[in-house]
Design a protein around this motif. Structure first.
Motif, mmCIF file in Angstrom:
data_model
loop_
_atom_site.group_PDB
_atom_site.id
_atom_site.type_symbol
_atom_site.label_atom_id
_atom_site.label_comp_id
_atom_site.label_asym_id
_atom_site.label_seq_id
_atom_site.Cartn_x
_atom_site.Cartn_y
_atom_site.Cartn_z
ATOM 1 N N MET A 1 0.844 -1.194 0.000
ATOM 2 C CA MET A 1 0.000 0.000 0.000
ATOM 3 C C MET A 1 0.880 1.245 0.000
ATOM 4 S SD MET A 1 -2.828 1.158 2.839
ATOM 5 C CE MET A 1 -3.767 -0.342 2.595
ATOM 6 N N ASP A 2 0.572 2.186 -0.866
ATOM 7 C CA ASP A 2 1.347 3.413 -0.964
ATOM 8 C C ASP A 2 1.040 4.312 0.227
ATOM 9 O OD1 ASP A 2 2.668 5.687 -1.624
ATOM 10 O OD2 ASP A 2 1.718 5.973 -3.583
ATOM 11 N N VAL A 3 2.071 4.573 1.053
ATOM 12 C CA VAL A 3 1.868 5.434 2.224
ATOM 13 C C VAL A 3 2.719 6.692 2.116
ATOM 14 C CG1 VAL A 3 1.165 3.620 3.797
ATOM 15 C CG2 VAL A 3 3.597 4.078 3.492
ATOM 16 N N SER A 4 2.989 7.115 0.886
ATOM 17 C CA SER A 4 3.711 8.359 0.680
ATOM 18 C C SER A 4 2.881 9.504 1.228
ATOM 19 C CB SER A 4 3.969 8.566 -0.816
ATOM 20 O OG SER A 4 2.744 8.711 -1.511
ATOM 21 N N PRO A 5 3.522 10.663 1.500
ATOM 22 C CA PRO A 5 2.753 11.801 2.036
ATOM 23 C C PRO A 5 1.523 12.129 1.212
ATOM 24 C CG PRO A 5 5.106 12.244 2.155
ATOM 25 C CD PRO A 5 4.962 10.946 1.399
ATOM 26 N N LYS A 6 1.627 11.938 -0.096
ATOM 27 C CA LYS A 6 0.490 12.231 -0.965
ATOM 28 C C LYS A 6 -0.706 11.354 -0.638
ATOM 29 C CE LYS A 6 -0.871 12.098 -5.852
ATOM 30 N NZ LYS A 6 -0.417 11.805 -7.226
ATOM 31 N N ASN A 7 -0.425 10.108 -0.224
ATOM 32 C CA ASN A 7 -1.502 9.156 0.048
ATOM 33 C C ASN A 7 -1.660 8.858 1.535
ATOM 34 O OD1 ASN A 7 -2.447 8.214 -2.736
ATOM 35 N ND2 ASN A 7 -0.233 7.984 -2.908
ATOM 36 N N ALA A 8 -1.075 9.669 2.383
ATOM 37 C CA ALA A 8 -1.202 9.458 3.824
ATOM 38 C C ALA A 8 -2.664 9.591 4.239
ATOM 39 C CB ALA A 8 -0.348 10.476 4.571
ATOM 40 N N PRO A 9 -3.098 8.790 5.207
ATOM 41 C CA PRO A 9 -4.499 8.862 5.648
ATOM 42 C C PRO A 9 -4.876 10.263 6.116
ATOM 43 C CG PRO A 9 -3.387 6.955 6.593
ATOM 44 C CD PRO A 9 -2.326 7.784 5.946
ATOM 45 N N ILE A 10 -6.048 10.688 5.727
ATOM 46 C CA ILE A 10 -6.587 11.971 6.188
ATOM 47 C C ILE A 10 -7.545 11.672 7.337
ATOM 48 C CG2 ILE A 10 -7.934 14.003 5.564
ATOM 49 C CD1 ILE A 10 -6.963 13.624 2.682
ATOM 50 N N VAL B 1 -20.860 9.615 9.124
ATOM 51 C CA VAL B 1 -20.259 10.800 8.509
ATOM 52 C C VAL B 1 -20.161 10.544 7.007
ATOM 53 C CG1 VAL B 1 -18.950 11.619 10.499
ATOM 54 C CG2 VAL B 1 -17.923 9.934 8.971
ATOM 55 N N ILE B 2 -20.144 11.615 6.227
ATOM 56 C CA ILE B 2 -20.055 11.518 4.766
ATOM 57 C C ILE B 2 -18.634 11.868 4.327
ATOM 58 C CG2 ILE B 2 -20.998 12.304 2.562
ATOM 59 C CD1 ILE B 2 -22.970 10.803 4.342
ATOM 60 N N LEU B 3 -18.106 11.069 3.397
ATOM 61 C CA LEU B 3 -16.746 11.258 2.903
ATOM 62 C C LEU B 3 -16.761 11.480 1.395
ATOM 63 C CD1 LEU B 3 -15.164 8.200 4.771
ATOM 64 C CD2 LEU B 3 -15.270 10.562 5.595
ATOM 65 N N LYS B 4 -15.777 12.216 0.912
ATOM 66 C CA LYS B 4 -15.608 12.465 -0.520
ATOM 67 C C LYS B 4 -14.195 12.034 -0.916
ATOM 68 C CE LYS B 4 -19.628 14.614 -0.970
ATOM 69 N NZ LYS B 4 -20.740 14.085 -1.792
ATOM 70 N N PRO B 5 -14.001 10.762 -1.246
ATOM 71 C CA PRO B 5 -12.659 10.279 -1.580
ATOM 72 C C PRO B 5 -12.084 10.974 -2.817
ATOM 73 C CG PRO B 5 -14.164 8.447 -1.192
ATOM 74 C CD PRO B 5 -14.997 9.680 -1.280
ATOM 75 N N SER B 6 -10.782 11.206 -2.778
ATOM 76 C CA SER B 6 -10.099 11.850 -3.907
ATOM 77 C C SER B 6 -9.708 10.787 -4.933
ATOM 78 C CB SER B 6 -8.855 12.590 -3.403
ATOM 79 O OG SER B 6 -8.040 11.720 -2.631
ATOM 80 N N PRO C 1 -6.982 8.152 0.815
ATOM 81 C CA PRO C 1 -6.605 8.778 2.092
ATOM 82 C C PRO C 1 -7.807 9.113 2.968
ATOM 83 C CG PRO C 1 -5.352 9.742 0.284
ATOM 84 C CD PRO C 1 -6.394 8.860 -0.344
ATOM 85 N N GLU C 2 -8.909 9.507 2.331
ATOM 86 C CA GLU C 2 -10.087 9.906 3.104
ATOM 87 C C GLU C 2 -10.746 8.707 3.784
ATOM 88 O OE1 GLU C 2 -9.216 12.755 -0.131
ATOM 89 O OE2 GLU C 2 -9.545 10.585 -0.090
ATOM 90 N N VAL C 3 -10.900 7.601 3.053
ATOM 91 C CA VAL C 3 -11.568 6.432 3.623
ATOM 92 C C VAL C 3 -10.673 5.750 4.652
ATOM 93 C CG1 VAL C 3 -12.494 4.138 3.118
ATOM 94 C CG2 VAL C 3 -13.091 6.081 1.653
ATOM 95 N N ARG C 4 -9.403 5.565 4.319
ATOM 96 C CA ARG C 4 -8.496 4.942 5.291
ATOM 97 C C ARG C 4 -8.385 5.799 6.550
ATOM 98 N NH1 ARG C 4 -3.273 4.440 4.263
ATOM 99 N NH2 ARG C 4 -3.184 5.713 2.378
ATOM 100 N N GLY C 5 -8.293 7.100 6.354
ATOM 101 C CA GLY C 5 -8.187 7.979 7.514
ATOM 102 C C GLY C 5 -9.424 7.935 8.389
ATOM 103 N N ALA C 6 -10.598 7.851 7.760
ATOM 104 C CA ALA C 6 -11.842 7.788 8.531
ATOM 105 C C ALA C 6 -11.942 6.473 9.295
ATOM 106 C CB ALA C 6 -13.038 7.955 7.598
ATOM 107 N N LEU C 7 -11.556 5.368 8.654
ATOM 108 C CA LEU C 7 -11.602 4.070 9.333
ATOM 109 C C LEU C 7 -10.623 4.026 10.499
ATOM 110 C CD1 LEU C 7 -11.921 1.750 6.205
ATOM 111 C CD2 LEU C 7 -13.626 2.022 8.021
ATOM 112 N N ILE C 8 -9.435 4.556 10.296
ATOM 113 C CA ILE C 8 -8.474 4.644 11.402
ATOM 114 C C ILE C 8 -9.061 5.480 12.538
ATOM 115 C CG2 ILE C 8 -6.254 5.651 12.096
ATOM 116 C CD1 ILE C 8 -5.216 4.882 9.280
ATOM 117 N N SER C 9 -9.745 6.542 12.181
ATOM 118 C CA SER C 9 -10.269 7.473 13.183
ATOM 119 C C SER C 9 -11.306 6.833 14.093
ATOM 120 C CB SER C 9 -10.883 8.697 12.487
ATOM 121 O OG SER C 9 -9.903 9.419 11.771
#
Length: 530
Positions: free
Chosen positions: A1-10, A26-31, A72-80
């Motif tokens: 999985m690409d974890v570069s800053p560009k793809n870091a979880p939000i 909550v509603i998410l808008k993935p990039s 980043p948006e979905v992974r970050g939300a799941l982590i959250s």
């Protein structure tokens, strides 16, 4: 999985997590580029037209959805909401909604259709308890623009704590519409419904399930303040601030799950007897909630209210039940003995049935006293351990559930819970396996005890419990595999058994077995599984 800053979880903000705690979503808008959603939509349509619904195989059939799930948006939300080590459950499903055969466009027709569809999801393959804490979450993804007219999914804010959906709840359902790529992250137990599709095209919504692996020890979102406060957008119909703050503090990893409430609510000078009298004289839910809130502010000084609060459990209005549960929790130790007694009474009543009535192989409705004992915290552990010896299966199930919900607070219960794995009740053993996976303490002592269930055969557990032919044996193996998955590398001693479990005819067991196998020795067998 690409974890570069560009793809870091939000990660979610405090406000978004507050919305999740209160409203249940909550509603998410993935990039994700638009053409990805177009490809997904086209492939889903082809799958459905050619071979029917692919069910759990929808992701291998349409792997482009990984772009959404790994965004980043979905992974970050799941982590959250689930922590960094969250687990992807093997169950997923494409909910296809065809145009209505006789489409009606008036508002009442839409409202009636949504009301008829309102439900809380069943767990799969067999039942698990409904839970207040954020342990299971659901992703719902639209690969096409989904306005209300296309039958957008509706959500019923605040119902994630409910033990069922009422007509009043159905009337509160609101649409979650959006452009292609819109994702809603919901508490698994929040009520929801498909809308009415009045457009001449099908609607796809793909559901994915995720599971918390470990107890929270610190906020896993972008937390700027650990003190609870309600969100700006409160959609839940009742003020359950005590419940919300308790769940928030658990998600923050606080050992005192009432820390936020204690900080904001100074002991009042009100007399408990007067408050109880007032409570018995009014019927309006909001007023009763205000009175219970005043009782909760008295904390341990509100012991005289305990019997009245216990009377509200299991039978009163859902909001009142929740307020009573968490008020009993903040009263603390004095509530333990009466709660245990009430739970045992429930157990005696359920002994009249071959299967406890609240036990359903879609979702299990635990006794309110179990939630209240969990809310009490560590001071309830010793009494709960003793109650594991109760003769009632239903009592023992609820006790094991409460211990699991206490996470590491219940570490002292591990030796007794290990002994309970020898019980012949599959319902009790399933609950104990989940509890051990949640407590995650003294791991070396029970890895072998859990892993044996991946291969153990018990004839009395072979009865089919579901129309899809799932057996208790299947679910016990799934619970064991999931418990080991949650232990991660600490489950290394079970490696050989886990590799064998990859061949289990129940696909869920093999899926969790893959997640468990960290060791290099598993690689050849995992390659064969491809």
């Amino acid at each position: 999985m690409d974890v570069s800053p560009k793809n870091a979880p939000i990660l979610l903000s405090d406000e978004q997590v507050r919305q999740y705690v209160v409203n249940g979503y909550v509603i998410l808008k993935p990039s994700v580029p638009t053409h990805i959603h177009q490809v997904v939509c086209r492939k889903l349509t082809a799958c459905l037209n050619e071979g029917g619904n692919p069910g759990n195989n929808v992701l291998p059939k349409v792997p482009e959805m990984r772009h959404v799930l790994n965004s980043p948006e979905v992974r970050g939300a799941l982590i959250s909401v689930l922590g960094e080590d969250y687990i992807e459950h093997p169950h997923r499903h494409c909910h296809h909604l065809s145009p209505a055969t006789a489409p009606a466009t008036d508002a009442k027709a839409r409202t009636d259709a949504v009301a008829a569809n309102c439900h809380q999801d069943a767990y799969t393959p067999l039942g698990r308890p409904r839970q207040h804490y954020s342990r299971y979450a659901r992703i719902m993804y639209y690969p096409q623009d989904t306005p209300i007219e296309l039958g957008s999914t509706h959500v019923i804010p605040g119902t994630q704590f409910n033990q069922g959906i009422t007509d009043a709840d159905r009337a509160q359902a609101i649409p979650v519409d959006g452009e292609a790529g819109t994702v809603s992250l919901t508490h698994f137990d929040v009520g929801h419904a498909a809308g009415l599709n009045t457009v001449n095209q099908p609607r796809h919504m793909v559901k994915f399930i995720y599971v918390r692996a470990v107890e929270p020890v610190t906020p896993s979102w972008n937390c700027l303040s650990r003190q609870w406060q309600p969100p700006q957008d409160v959609q839940a119909p009742y003020d359950l601030n005590l419940t919300w703050s308790h769940v928030w503090d658990w998600m923050c990893g606080k050992r005192d799950r009432y820390h936020s409430f204690r900080q904001k609510n100074i002991l009042s000078a009100g007399k408990v007897s007067q408050l109880v009298e007032d409570l018995n004289e009014v019927q309006e839910v909001n007023i009763r909630l205000q009175i219970i809130h005043q009782i909760s502010a008295l904390s341990a000084e509100a012991t005289d209210a305990i019997p009245y609060l216990i009377e509200m459990l299991n039978t009163d209005h859902q909001a009142i039940r929740l307020a009573a549960i968490y008020t009993l929790g903040i009263i603390g130790q004095p509530a333990v003995e009466p709660l245990i007694a009430s739970l045992k009474e429930s157990g005696v009543r359920e002994e009249a049935h071959s299967v406890p009535q609240p036990w359903n192989e879609g979702a299990i409705l635990m006794d309110d006293t179990a939630f209240a004992l969990t809310a009490v915290g560590s001071s309830a552990v010793e009494a709960l351990i003793l109650a594991l010896d109760d003769t009632s299966e239903w009592t023992r199930i609820n006790v094991a559930f409460a211990l699991g919900e206490l996470d590491s607070h219940a570490a002292n219960a591990v030796p007794r819970l290990i002994q309970c794995l020898n019980d012949k009740s599959h319902r009790f053993v399933r609950t104990v396996l989940d509890a051990l996976g949640s407590i995650c303490q003294n791991v070396p002592t029970f890895v072998t005890d859990i892993s044996q269930f991946l291969l153990k055969e018990e004839p009395s557990w072979e009865e089919e419990l579901h129309s899809r032919r799932w057996t208790a044996q299947d679910q016990i193996r799934i619970n064991a595999a999931m418990a080991l998955t949650r232990l991660g590398q600490d489950a290394g001693a079970a490696e050989d058994v886990l590799i064998q479990a990859l061949d289990d005819p129940c696909g869920h067991v093999g899926a969790f077995g893959e997640l468990d196998s960290h060791a290099a020795n598993a690689v050849p067998r995992l390659i064969q599984c491809l």
